[in-house]
Design a protein around this motif. Structure first.
Motif, PDB file in Angstrom:
ATOM      1  N   LEU A  36      26.647 -15.753  -8.216  1.00 29.33           N
ATOM      2  CA  LEU A  36      26.824 -17.003  -7.489  1.00 29.33           C
ATOM      3  C   LEU A  36      27.093 -18.184  -8.427  1.00 29.33           C
ATOM      4  O   LEU A  36      28.023 -18.972  -8.175  1.00 29.33           O
ATOM      5  N   PRO A  37      26.329 -18.349  -9.527  1.00 38.30           N
ATOM      6  CA  PRO A  37      26.657 -19.458 -10.442  1.00 38.30           C
ATOM      7  C   PRO A  37      28.050 -19.331 -11.042  1.00 38.30           C
ATOM      8  O   PRO A  37      28.764 -20.338 -11.174  1.00 38.30           O
ATOM      9  N   GLU A  38      28.462 -18.110 -11.416  1.00 39.55           N
ATOM     10  CA  GLU A  38      29.801 -17.918 -11.972  1.00 39.55           C
ATOM     11  C   GLU A  38      30.871 -18.209 -10.919  1.00 39.55           C
ATOM     12  O   GLU A  38      31.938 -18.750 -11.230  1.00 39.55           O
ATOM     13  N   TYR A  39      30.582 -17.860  -9.675  1.00 36.42           N
ATOM     14  CA  TYR A  39      31.530 -18.131  -8.587  1.00 36.42           C
ATOM     15  C   TYR A  39      31.737 -19.634  -8.418  1.00 36.42           C
ATOM     16  O   TYR A  39      32.869 -20.097  -8.214  1.00 36.42           O
ATOM     17  N   ALA A 134      48.009 -10.737  -3.683  1.00 41.57           N
ATOM     18  CA  ALA A 134      48.904 -10.870  -4.839  1.00 41.57           C
ATOM     19  C   ALA A 134      48.237 -11.539  -6.034  1.00 41.57           C
ATOM     20  O   ALA A 134      48.573 -11.227  -7.181  1.00 41.57           O
ATOM     21  N   LEU A 135      47.294 -12.428  -5.808  1.00 32.19           N
ATOM     22  CA  LEU A 135      46.710 -13.216  -6.890  1.00 32.19           C
ATOM     23  C   LEU A 135      45.199 -13.058  -6.914  1.00 32.19           C
ATOM     24  O   LEU A 135      44.560 -12.831  -5.881  1.00 32.19           O
ATOM     25  N   HIS A 136      44.637 -13.198  -8.109  1.00 26.25           N
ATOM     26  CA  HIS A 136      43.185 -13.138  -8.271  1.00 26.25           C
ATOM     27  C   HIS A 136      42.645 -14.558  -8.406  1.00 26.25           C
ATOM     28  O   HIS A 136      42.983 -15.280  -9.339  1.00 26.25           O
ATOM     29  N   PHE A 137      41.837 -14.962  -7.461  1.00 25.13           N
ATOM     30  CA  PHE A 137      41.209 -16.283  -7.473  1.00 25.13           C
ATOM     31  C   PHE A 137      40.024 -16.234  -6.517  1.00 25.13           C
ATOM     32  O   PHE A 137      39.954 -15.346  -5.653  1.00 25.13           O
ATOM     33  N   PRO A 138      39.081 -17.144  -6.638  1.00 26.17           N
ATOM     34  CA  PRO A 138      37.960 -17.159  -5.690  1.00 26.17           C
ATOM     35  C   PRO A 138      38.471 -17.404  -4.272  1.00 26.17           C
ATOM     36  O   PRO A 138      39.136 -18.404  -4.010  1.00 26.17           O
ATOM     37  N   ARG A 139      38.185 -16.506  -3.383  1.00 33.09           N
ATOM     38  CA  ARG A 139      38.741 -16.607  -2.033  1.00 33.09           C
ATOM     39  C   ARG A 139      38.227 -17.829  -1.277  1.00 33.09           C
ATOM     40  O   ARG A 139      38.864 -18.268  -0.315  1.00 33.09           O
ATOM     41  N   ALA A 140      37.103 -18.367  -1.718  1.00 34.35           N
ATOM     42  CA  ALA A 140      36.585 -19.579  -1.059  1.00 34.35           C
ATOM     43  C   ALA A 140      37.531 -20.754  -1.226  1.00 34.35           C
ATOM     44  O   ALA A 140      37.418 -21.748  -0.497  1.00 34.35           O
ATOM     45  N   CYS A 141      38.463 -20.663  -2.165  1.00 37.83           N
ATOM     46  CA  CYS A 141      39.463 -21.727  -2.319  1.00 37.83           C
ATOM     47  C   CYS A 141      40.219 -21.971  -1.018  1.00 37.83           C
ATOM     48  O   CYS A 141      40.594 -23.115  -0.717  1.00 37.83           O
ATOM     49  N   VAL A 291      27.187 -18.956   0.866  1.00 38.31           N
ATOM     50  CA  VAL A 291      26.599 -17.686   0.437  1.00 38.31           C
ATOM     51  C   VAL A 291      27.109 -16.539   1.302  1.00 38.31           C
ATOM     52  O   VAL A 291      27.421 -15.454   0.792  1.00 38.31           O
ATOM     53  N   TYR A 292      27.213 -16.771   2.601  1.00 33.98           N
ATOM     54  CA  TYR A 292      27.704 -15.719   3.511  1.00 33.98           C
ATOM     55  C   TYR A 292      29.128 -15.321   3.143  1.00 33.98           C
ATOM     56  O   TYR A 292      29.468 -14.131   3.137  1.00 33.98           O
ATOM     57  N   PHE A 293      29.963 -16.276   2.832  1.00 34.47           N
ATOM     58  CA  PHE A 293      31.343 -15.973   2.449  1.00 34.47           C
ATOM     59  C   PHE A 293      31.382 -15.263   1.098  1.00 34.47           C
ATOM     60  O   PHE A 293      32.127 -14.296   0.918  1.00 34.47           O
ATOM     61  N   TRP A 294      30.595 -15.721   0.148  1.00 33.24           N
ATOM     62  CA  TRP A 294      30.585 -15.144  -1.204  1.00 33.24           C
ATOM     63  C   TRP A 294      30.157 -13.684  -1.188  1.00 33.24           C
ATOM     64  O   TRP A 294      30.680 -12.873  -1.964  1.00 33.24           O
ATOM     65  N   LYS A 295      29.256 -13.297  -0.318  1.00 30.29           N
ATOM     66  CA  LYS A 295      28.747 -11.932  -0.301  1.00 30.29           C
ATOM     67  C   LYS A 295      29.817 -10.906   0.043  1.00 30.29           C
ATOM     68  O   LYS A 295      29.670  -9.717  -0.259  1.00 30.29           O
ATOM     69  N   ALA A 296      30.919 -11.327   0.668  1.00 31.53           N
ATOM     70  CA  ALA A 296      32.007 -10.396   1.004  1.00 31.53           C
ATOM     71  C   ALA A 296      33.230 -10.634   0.123  1.00 31.53           C
ATOM     72  O   ALA A 296      34.319 -10.180   0.475  1.00 31.53           O
TER      73      ALA A 296
END
Length: 303
Positions: A36-39, A134-141, A291-296
Motif C-alpha cells: 500500500l505505501p509503495e502504491y 497495454a501499459l503498466h501503471f497504477p490502475r487507480a490513476c 484500499v478496496y480498489f488496491w486489493k484487486a
C-alpha cells in the motif's frame, strides 16, 4: 608401475534457485500488487499523468459537438430548467423555499458532480481495457483522473452559478469561502466511491446500465429539487428515516454549499453535526474505496 595422482575437481556451487536470484537482483513477479505505501508512491509519481489524462478526456468529451465545451455548462442548466418546470411549478416544491432558483441550480450542480463521478468510475476500468492491458501503471490513476475531470467540469458550472446568484441579489461574503472545504470533502468522497464502483464495474460491465436508475433514486432522496427540512416539518417520520436523510452524503454536501452561497439558507436547515458528517464521509469513503480498489490491482484487465 607408476600411478598418476589427480586432484579432484572442485564442487560446483549450489544452484541458488530462481527465488534467491530474484531477491538478489531486486526482481519481482510481473503484475504483482505492490504494498500500500509503495502504491501511494507510484500514484504520486504519476500525478502529472493523472492531471493530463483528465484534461484530455475533458477536452475530448464534447469535441464532436458544434457548441463544444459550452455543453459542460449547458447540460446541467438544461437539467435545472426541466426540474424547475416539473418540480418547482407543477409539483409546487418551490413553496416555502426562498430563492428557489439559486437553491435548485446549486442542488443540481453539486449532485451532478457526484453522479458523473460515480458513472465515470463505474466505466473507468471496463471502458479502458486497451490502456489497462497495454501499459503498466497504477490502475487507480483511471478513477482518480475521471473524478478530477468532473471536478474541473464543476468549476465551469460554479462560474455560471455565481452569475445566477448575483442575478438573484445574493451578496458575496466570507461565507462563500465555506464552499471550498465542502467541495474538497465531496471530491474525496466521490473519488472513494468511484474506486469502489470501478472495481465492481471491472467484473460486471452490466453495472453501468443499472447505475443511472440507482443514481436517480439517490437524487430524489437528496433534496435536489426540494427542501428536506420543509418537506419533513410537522410530519411523523420514523427516526431511522430521518437519520438516513440527515446523513445522506449527497444531501450533506448540497446543504453545505447552499448554506455557503445562499443567504436565505440558514444553519437551522442544516442537519446536526453537518461538518463532522461531511468530513467523516470523505475520510471513510476515501480510505475504504482506495484500499478496496488496491486489493484487486493485479486482476484488472485480466480474464
Amino acid at each position: 608401475m607408476s600411478q598418476t595422482l589427480t586432484r579432484p575437481a572442485p564442487a560446483a556451487p549450489p544452484d541458488p534457485g530462481p527465488r534467491a536470484l530474484a531477491e538478489k537482483y531486486g526482481l519481482t513477479v510481473s503484475g504483482r500488487r505492490p504494498s500500500l505505501p509503495e502504491y501511494v508512491r507510484q500514484l504520486w509519481r504519476r500525478r502529472h499523468f493523472i492531471s493530463a489524462f483528465s484534461s484530455a478526456k475533458l477536452t475530448a468529451q464534447y469535441s464532436q459537438a458544434k457548441l463544444g465545451q459550452l455543453w459542460q455548462v449547458a447540460t446541467p442548466l438544461l437539467n435545472a430548467l426541466v426540474y424547475y418546470l416539473i418540480f418547482g411549478l407543477l409539483l409546487g416544491t418551490h413553496r416555502g423555499v426562498p430563492d428557489y432558483i439559486p437553491f435548485l441550480v446549486t442542488g443540481v450542480f453539486i449532485f451532478t458532480f457526484s453522479q458523473s463521478s460515480v458513472l465515470a468510475g463505474t466505466r473507468a476500468i471496463s471502458g479502458n481495457l486497451g490502456l489497462v492491458r497495454a501499459l503498466h501503471f497504477p490502475r487507480a490513476c483511471l478513477p482518480i483522473s475521471f473524478c478530477l475531470m468532473q471536478l474541473k467540469q464543476l468549476m465551469f458550472s460554479m462560474g455560471v452559478l455565481v452569475v445566477i446568484l448575483l442575478a438573484f441579489r445574493q451578496v458575496p461574503g466570507w461565507s462563500w469561502l465555506l464552499a471550498i472545504p465542502a467541495l474538497c470533502f465531496q471530491f474525496v468522497f466521490n473519488t472513494g466511491l468511484a474506486m469502489i464502483m470501478a472495481r465492481l464495474g471491472s467484473k460486471t460491465p452490466d453495472l453501468a446500465q443499472l447505475m443511472p436508475f440507482i443514481l436517480r433514486t439517490w437524487m430524489y432522496a437528496s433534496g435536489v429539487m426540494y427542501s428536506i427540512s420543509v418537506v419533513t416539518a410537522g410530519k411523523d417520520i420514523p427516526d431511522i428515516v430521518q437519520f438516513l436523510l440527515d446523513i445522506n452524503p449527497a444531501a450533506v454536501y448540497i446543504d453545505l454549499v447552499r448554506f455557503a452561497l445562499i443567504d436565505s439558507f440558514t444553519a437551522a436547515q442544516l442537519p446536526p453535526h453537518v461538518w463532522a458528517c461531511a468530513a467523516g464521509w470523505a475520510v471513510v469513503m476515501g480510505l475504504v474505496g482506495f484500499v478496496y480498489f488496491w486489493k484487486a490491482e493485479e486482476r484488472y484487465g485480466r480474464g
